[in-house]
Structures are given as C-alpha cells and as structure tokens.
Motif scaffolding. Structure first.
Motif, PDB file in Angstrom:
ATOM      1  N   TYR A   1       2.907   2.348   2.467  1.00  0.00           N
ATOM      2  CA  TYR A   1       2.253   2.573   3.736  1.00  0.00           C
ATOM      3  C   TYR A   1       1.791   4.003   3.956  1.00  0.00           C
ATOM      4  O   TYR A   1       0.848   4.240   4.657  1.00  0.00           O
ATOM      5  CB  TYR A   1       3.183   2.062   4.860  1.00  0.00           C
ATOM      6  CG  TYR A   1       3.893   3.108   5.617  1.00  0.00           C
ATOM      7  CD1 TYR A   1       5.008   3.732   5.086  1.00  0.00           C
ATOM      8  CD2 TYR A   1       3.403   3.490   6.859  1.00  0.00           C
ATOM      9  CE1 TYR A   1       5.639   4.713   5.791  1.00  0.00           C
ATOM     10  CE2 TYR A   1       4.038   4.479   7.568  1.00  0.00           C
ATOM     11  CZ  TYR A   1       5.151   5.105   7.030  1.00  0.00           C
ATOM     12  OH  TYR A   1       5.752   6.081   7.727  1.00  0.00           O
TER      13      TYR A   1
ATOM     14  N   SER B   1       6.851   1.756   8.149  1.00  0.00           N
ATOM     15  CA  SER B   1       6.359   2.368   9.376  1.00  0.00           C
ATOM     16  C   SER B   1       7.441   2.399  10.447  1.00  0.00           C
ATOM     17  O   SER B   1       7.654   3.425  11.103  1.00  0.00           O
ATOM     18  CB  SER B   1       5.132   1.585   9.875  1.00  0.00           C
ATOM     19  OG  SER B   1       4.676   2.131  11.095  1.00  0.00           O
TER      20      SER B   1
ATOM     21  N   GLY C   1      -2.053   5.334   3.800  1.00  0.00           N
ATOM     22  CA  GLY C   1      -2.981   5.432   4.910  1.00  0.00           C
ATOM     23  C   GLY C   1      -4.096   4.422   4.899  1.00  0.00           C
ATOM     24  O   GLY C   1      -3.917   3.309   4.432  1.00  0.00           O
ATOM     25  N   THR C   2      -5.236   4.826   5.390  1.00  0.00           N
ATOM     26  CA  THR C   2      -6.281   3.849   5.707  1.00  0.00           C
ATOM     27  C   THR C   2      -6.896   3.210   4.476  1.00  0.00           C
ATOM     28  O   THR C   2      -6.987   3.810   3.421  1.00  0.00           O
ATOM     29  CB  THR C   2      -7.388   4.512   6.536  1.00  0.00           C
ATOM     30  OG1 THR C   2      -7.827   5.663   5.827  1.00  0.00           O
ATOM     31  CG2 THR C   2      -6.867   4.928   7.887  1.00  0.00           C
ATOM     32  N   LYS C   3      -7.368   2.025   4.693  1.00  0.00           N
ATOM     33  CA  LYS C   3      -8.117   1.189   3.760  1.00  0.00           C
ATOM     34  C   LYS C   3      -7.395   0.745   2.520  1.00  0.00           C
ATOM     35  O   LYS C   3      -6.786   1.385   1.800  1.00  0.00           O
ATOM     36  CB  LYS C   3      -9.435   1.819   3.373  1.00  0.00           C
ATOM     37  CG  LYS C   3     -10.444   0.744   3.003  1.00  0.00           C
ATOM     38  CD  LYS C   3     -11.853   1.204   3.259  1.00  0.00           C
ATOM     39  CE  LYS C   3     -12.150   1.125   4.741  1.00  0.00           C
ATOM     40  NZ  LYS C   3     -13.473   1.592   5.073  1.00  0.00           N
TER      41      LYS C   3
ATOM     42  N   ILE D   1      -2.694   0.595   7.252  1.00  0.00           N
ATOM     43  CA  ILE D   1      -2.316   1.423   8.392  1.00  0.00           C
ATOM     44  C   ILE D   1      -3.616   1.796   9.100  1.00  0.00           C
ATOM     45  O   ILE D   1      -4.452   2.527   8.566  1.00  0.00           O
ATOM     46  CB  ILE D   1      -1.576   2.701   7.946  1.00  0.00           C
ATOM     47  CG1 ILE D   1      -0.320   2.339   7.155  1.00  0.00           C
ATOM     48  CG2 ILE D   1      -1.241   3.566   9.158  1.00  0.00           C
ATOM     49  CD1 ILE D   1       0.711   1.553   7.931  1.00  0.00           C
ATOM     50  N   ALA D   2      -3.822   1.259  10.293  1.00  0.00           N
ATOM     51  CA  ALA D   2      -5.093   1.468  10.991  1.00  0.00           C
ATOM     52  C   ALA D   2      -5.100   2.790  11.761  1.00  0.00           C
ATOM     53  O   ALA D   2      -6.159   3.313  12.102  1.00  0.00           O
ATOM     54  CB  ALA D   2      -5.350   0.304  11.950  1.00  0.00           C
TER      55      ALA D   2
ATOM     56  N   GLU E   1       1.575   4.599  15.768  1.00  0.00           N
ATOM     57  CA  GLU E   1       1.097   4.147  14.449  1.00  0.00           C
ATOM     58  C   GLU E   1       0.756   2.653  14.562  1.00  0.00           C
ATOM     59  O   GLU E   1       1.506   1.895  15.189  1.00  0.00           O
ATOM     60  CB  GLU E   1       2.188   4.351  13.391  1.00  0.00           C
ATOM     61  CG  GLU E   1       1.778   3.834  12.028  1.00  0.00           C
ATOM     62  CD  GLU E   1       2.352   4.697  10.916  1.00  0.00           C
ATOM     63  OE1 GLU E   1       2.096   5.923  10.923  1.00  0.00           O
ATOM     64  OE2 GLU E   1       3.042   4.147  10.048  1.00  0.00           O
TER      65      GLU E   1
ATOM     66  N   THR F   1       0.835  -1.201   0.000  1.00  0.00           N
ATOM     67  CA  THR F   1       0.000   0.000   0.000  1.00  0.00           C
ATOM     68  C   THR F   1       0.866   1.246   0.000  1.00  0.00           C
ATOM     69  O   THR F   1       0.353   2.346   0.013  1.00  0.00           O
ATOM     70  CB  THR F   1      -0.892   0.022   1.248  1.00  0.00           C
ATOM     71  OG1 THR F   1      -0.091  -0.328   2.371  1.00  0.00           O
ATOM     72  CG2 THR F   1      -2.032  -0.944   1.113  1.00  0.00           C
TER      73      THR F   1
ATOM     74  N   GLU G   1      -2.361   6.403  12.169  1.00  0.00           N
ATOM     75  CA  GLU G   1      -1.058   6.986  11.867  1.00  0.00           C
ATOM     76  C   GLU G   1      -0.455   7.632  13.090  1.00  0.00           C
ATOM     77  O   GLU G   1      -1.174   8.170  13.931  1.00  0.00           O
ATOM     78  CB  GLU G   1      -1.199   8.008  10.726  1.00  0.00           C
ATOM     79  CG  GLU G   1      -1.583   7.319   9.426  1.00  0.00           C
ATOM     80  CD  GLU G   1      -1.443   8.230   8.216  1.00  0.00           C
ATOM     81  OE1 GLU G   1      -0.403   8.897   8.099  1.00  0.00           O
ATOM     82  OE2 GLU G   1      -2.375   8.250   7.404  1.00  0.00           O
TER      83      GLU G   1
END
Lengths: 351, 327
Positions: free
Chosen positions: A346, B250, A349-351, B198-199, B232, A344, B201
């Motif tokens: 990273y 990360s 971000g989300t989803k 990434i749930a 994160e 992704t 940040e």
C-alpha cells in the motif's frame, strides 16, 4: 400407462431403413444392458447403506440409447440431465467411472468426488458438467450451439430434461433463443409423467410437451421412448435438421420410471399396480425381442453378454469401493484457476 | 492522452478486446443496434457484426446461461445486465452454474465470462434502477467482483476481467459514468484484479470505499483536511479477491477505519471489511471500526427527498470522519 401419448413417429416395425448394422444393433443392446445392470447395482448399494444417493434411469434406457446412437460423439456435445446414464455410457463413461462417482472417489471423472451421482461431466467425452437445479443445462446447450454456429462448426448440442423441467423459465428462455438464432440444438424431453410425485396433468395443461415447441417456432415431435428405433429415427432427423442449419427441434420421448425418483423417495404417490404395469413395456425386454426376431441376438449371446457385464460391474464396484478416499486437503482446490492478490504494498501509493 | 469518461473507457475496453481476440462476444438487451441504454457498446455491432454483438431477448437468466454455454465451447462472452436491479432472475445461473462450474468439475471446465451491470443510485432511478447488489455476489465463492471508480481502472480492469479464466462480476456505478474525465492511455494495458489502490494518502484515519462513494469520500477528505484531519482513502476496486494487505497496512498506520458504501447496511460488504480489521489489526486500532452505509430499507425511493435521505453524501461522510478522528 394411460397418460402415455401415442407415438407420432414410426415404431420398430419399420426400422429396416435406418441403416443400423447387426454390429451396431448389438452394441446398442450391450450399452443398454450395461446401463440397466449398473443402475440395479447402484440401487442395491444404496439399499445396503453403501451409497448415500442414487438416481435411477430404469425404464428410460431405450430412449437414451436411441438418441445417443443418432448423434456423433466425436463432434456433438452432450448436456444431459441426471437420469442420462445410458447417454453417458455411450459417450464413453465406463462402469468404473460410474462407481468412482457413486462412491465419491478422487478419480471420478465427473467431479473428483464433489458431486452427487448422476451429475455428469467430462470435457474429454464432450459431456458438459451439470448441476441439480433442473433445466439450467438447456441454456448452456444454447450457448454451446451458439459458439459452434459462430465458428461454422458441424456440431449439435444434445440436451435433455424431464417433463417437469419444461415448466421452468430456463426451458422457455433456451427454446426461444435457440429458435431465434436457428441454433443446432436438440432438446430431448424424457417424459416419464412424474416430476418426483407431481403428475403431468398438474405440470402442464397441454397434452404433450411437444405441443409447447410450436409456441417458440420450432418443431416438436413425440415418440414412443420405449422404442429404440422410433427414438433413433426422430433424433437423427432432428440432428440432420440442426446440421443443415435449420435450427433446433424438441423431441419428446414417452418413457417410464420404474423406480422411485431417487433413493430417498418413498414412491407412495403411485399405486404398486401402476408401477408393476410399467414393466409390461420394459424397454430392455422389448429391444431384446426385436433383435431376436431379426436374428441379431439369441439367448446364448444374451447370457454371455450378461455374464461379461456382470463381471465388469462387480470389478468396478470393488474398485470403486476400495479406491482411496478424497484427501481433505483438496477441499479448497479448483475454486478459481488463479487467485492471487499481489498487493500494491500500500505504500506504493496511487495507481 | 485523451480524456475519457468511465462510459467511454468501458466502451474502449470492450472494443479493444473484441479487436484483439475474436472469441470475445457481447450479449445483452439493447447492446447491439442501440449500443446499450447507457451507450457503452455504441458502434460495436457495426464494427464486429450482429453475431458478436447480440441483441438478446429480454431474459436475464437466458443471457447469462447462454453466455456460460458459449464460454464452455470456447468463446469469451461479456454479458450485459441492463441494470443490476434486474440481475436477480439470473441468480441461479450465476450462483449455481457460473460460480460452481470449475469446482464441481474438479477443474475440468472453466467459465470465463464477464457479467457487466450498472448499479447504484443518485439518478432518480427509484427502487429498481438504483440497487447495489455487490454484496450478494461477493458472498458466493467462485465469483470475482470488481467495481472500478475511475476511467483508467474501468478500462484496465475490464480488459483483465475479459482475459480472466473465471467468472467476473463487473459493476459500474451509473452515477459515475459521465461524472468526470481522466486522461487514459489509448494503447493496451490492464489493471490486475485484486490489488487495491490508495486514492489519497493520510495519517489520521482510513476510509474504504468504492464506486460513487469513493468520490464522495475524496470530497469529504478535502473538506476535513482544512480542519486538520488527514484522511487516507482506499479504493476498494476489487471486492473478490480481496487485497487485505492494503487495507490492513493502511489501518495499521492510521489506527482508525471507516467503511462507506451505498448498499444497505446489514450483510453489506462493510461488515466483512470490519470483521477482517477486527480480526487482524485489533491491537493497532485507536477507535471502533465504523460503517456509513445506506439504511436497511428495501430500496431507494423515487422522491428526491427520500433518495437524498438514503444516500451517504460528502457532508455525512465528512461528519463521520470528524467523529471518528475525535474518538
């Protein structure tokens, strides 16, 4: 052989109603002979140190040929166990294929040099890839047959196992499921009375493996597996039953194991006299005699056939030995069909 | 968009794939008439018939072995193991058969099956309804291992798993089944197997978690945020194949890593993550890679006090975050 139970289905004496033409009978003999001579060659190669592993089917060829010819290789499935060389020869494996497998060469159609000899598989030939743990293939046959039944296909799944394999949980689970759903499966037990060194009486308390079938609600028959005709008849009846939608059958073929379990077995748990006595009912000799009595085969024809097959095996041996070795770079091939991790990144971000 | 629980999302994923492709079948104990002990497959037997939603005998090796055979003959079976704790009788079929079929046949055969199993504790399930088994399967090359932690991923990853040409182990944390709702699309979508999410940040440290622990980690991160610690969180929704890039990206940013899992410690997946970080991000680290895991006891006891003692929880995770941040 004292522990060989008497057959319950007809023997060679009433074979004339089976509809096997002289050409087919000769074909059966030819495949049986090829199996035997190929098996002998592999043992030789093992003893002179050229083949690290062999597993012999000598003594079991009549049962396998009888079963194989009772099936339809164009639409049925084969889920063999490791001694089923004749089954795979009938399905279409050649001497060259077997030698490529023995020498673990790249063009081995079974596994591309990954598996030990005797671990057959070819989608083209409808032989389902197998493993070393015994009896796992019985459940695969159940699943193959479930899919065939769901699609209303006219197809029988043949699967085989030794009598030792009938002690496993997978044997139980496969027969139970197949019987519940009346699946078109043929459970073929090649009973050579020894699971490596462990004799029948230490494997089960019943007299015959076929006795076990009743507990699952499916028919079980025992046949003289040194008799091609008896086995053919029993398997054809079982296959017909499966095609009619009446469900699975267990056919137990009483066979003999002429050789040690594998190339690494000393066979000291059997007396030499016991092993020598097995040869008195050599299925290859019995079948040849039966065909000679019918006038289908004669000495000249057997000699011609033997010479031709030996030449074929010689050529296959040379070819297999000379074939290039596996490329070490292929070690990690075919773990997954696709294995990509598109990150992704990273930061996205989300989803 | 409707708000769904994970259990509803899994149901919807199964239903949509069965409607989309007639090769998809379900097999397992109680999956048909009852609709599964967690009601995941409720209504599917009525809709698709008993031939495609099969109430099997109580035999896990049989469920998986039959699924493998059906897959070889053209179906796309989804096998349910009622609890992950009961998967072990099927280990031979999974490890020696499903995982090796493509490899041992030189690519001639594949094994497109999905094996679903609820796992994890916190529901008073005791020793045999609480186990985390993912590390056992992550160790076996040839298997993909997926663990969704929210409804969106549960549906999207399941659909991707069913369409995947190889065997996929799909573990659903049973404590998360009805833990919360999330709005998810009614229409068809997939979440690819592999890329991590990434749930949350943050800048001070990275936490890698999955299943229920992901939610506990989010809760803990909220707590320590008030104390000025920015965390994160990487949702390890696919263990195999592993998206190392996201983890390393990360950790390189934050310089610190904490892996949290409920599974027992030794040989747990956290060790693998720690090793990868140590090998590939060593010079970015400002502290030791830490693990917060279940203890090395055989399984989670029934007693409320002992179950609580076993499970990592938001308080303990928050403390581990503080300790690592202060290092």
């Amino acid at each position: 052989m004292a522990s060989t139970a008497p057959p319950t289905v007809g023997t060679g004496s009433d074979a004339d109603d089976l509809g096997l033409s002289p050409d087919v009978l000769r074909q059966m003999y030819e495949e049986m002979l090829l199996t035997r001579l190929l098996d002998e060659r592999m043992l030789q190669l093992n003893r002179i140190g050229k083949a690290p592993f062999v597993i012999s089917c000598q003594g079991q060829e009549a049962a396998q040929i009888g079963a194989a010819f009772a099936l339809d290789k164009d639409k049925d499935w084969f889920l063999p166990y490791y001694r089923d060389l004749a089954i795979c020869i009938h399905a279409g494996m050649t001497a060259r294929d077997i030698m490529l497998n023995l020498f673990a060469k790249p063009d081995d159609p079974n596994s591309g040099g990954r598996q030990m000899p005797g671990h057959y598989g070819s989608r083209k030939l409808r032989i389902v890839t197998g493993s070393s743990p015994v009896a796992t293939q019985l459940l695969h046959a159940t699943g193959v047959a479930y899919a065939a039944k769901l699609r209303r296909e006219d197809s029988v799944a043949y699967t085989s196992v030794g009598e030792g394999g009938t002690s496993t949980g997978d044997f139980h689970e496969a027969l139970n499921f197949a019987a519940i759903h009346k699946l078109p499966v043929l459970f073929f037990v090649e009973n050579n009375q020894y699971a490596i060194s462990v004799p029948m009486e230490k494997q089960m308390a019943v007299e015959r493996v076929a006795d076990r079938a009743r507990g699952y609600g499916l028919p079980g028959v025992t046949v003289d597996g040194t008799d091609v005709f008896a086995t053919f008849r029993a398997v054809r009846e079982a296959a017909d039953r499966a095609r009619r939608g009446d469900g699975p059958t267990l056919v137990e073929a009483m066979v003999q194991r002429f050789q040690p379990h594998s190339g690494d077995d000393d066979d000291k748990y059997r007396s030499r006299e016991e092993v020598a006595a097995l040869r008195e009912r050599d299925p290859l000799v019995l079948f040849r005699q039966a065909l000679e009595e019918r006038g289908v085969l004669d000495a000249a024809r057997v000699a011609e056939l033997t010479g031709r097959i030996r030449a074929e095996i010689d050529a296959a041996t040379d070819y297999g030995e000379a074939a290039r070795e596996m490329d070490p770079a292929t070690l990690e091939a075919h773990v997954f069909a696709k294995y990509e991790v598109r990150s992704t990144k990273y930061e996205q971000g989300t989803k | 968009m409707p708000a769904k629980t994970i259990v509803e999302a899994v149901h919807d994923g199964l239903r949509e794939e069965m409607a989309r492709d007639e090769r998809v079948i379900l097999l397992g104990e109680d999956v048909g008439f009852k609709g599964g002990v967690f009601k995941v497959s409720v209504g599917l037997m009525d809709e698709f018939g008993p031939e495609r939603v099969v109430d099997t005998p109580l035999a896990e090796s049989g469920i998986v072995g039959t699924a493998i055979g059906a897959a070889i003959n053209g179906l796309l079976p989804v096998a349910e193991i009622q609890f992950a704790d009961f998967i072990h009788p099927a280990m031979d079929q999974i490890m020696n058969e499903a995982a090796k079929i493509r490899y041992r046949s030189n690519g001639d055969f594949g094994c497109p099956i999905v094996i679903r199993a609820p796992f994890g504790g916190g529901i008073h399930g005791a020793l045999y309804h609480s186990q985390s088994v993912e590390a056992l399967f992550a160790h076996i090359p040839g298997l993909k291992v997926v663990i969704p932690s929210n409804p969106y991923d549960a549906k999207g990853l399941l659909k991707a798993a069913i369409r995947d040409p190889d065997p996929v182990m799909f573990f659903e944390h049973k404590r998360t089944y009805r833990l919360f709702r999330q709005e998810i699309p009614d229409e068809d979508y997939t979440v690819p197997i592999g890329p991590l999410r990434i749930a949350r940040e943050g800048d001070d440290l990275t936490v890698i978690a999955y299943g229920l622990m992901l939610h506990y980690a989010l809760e803990a991160a909220e707590t320590v945020a008030k104390e000025g610690i920015s965390v994160e969180i990487v949702d390890l929704r696919t263990l195999v194949p592993l998206d190392k890039e996201t983890i390393l990206g990360s950790v390189k940013k934050t310089g610190k890593a904490l892996v949290v899992h409920e599974d027992t410690r030794t040989g747990g997946f956290g060790g693998e993550i720690a090793a990868i970080i140590a090998e590939e991000a060593f010079e970015f680290l400002d502290g030791p890679v830490r693990r917060l895991t279940g203890p090395d006891v055989p399984a989670m006891p029934f007693s409320k006090a002992l179950e609580h003692e076993f499970m990592p929880n938001p308080e303990r995770i928050a403390q581990a975050m503080r300790d690592l941040a202060a290092y």
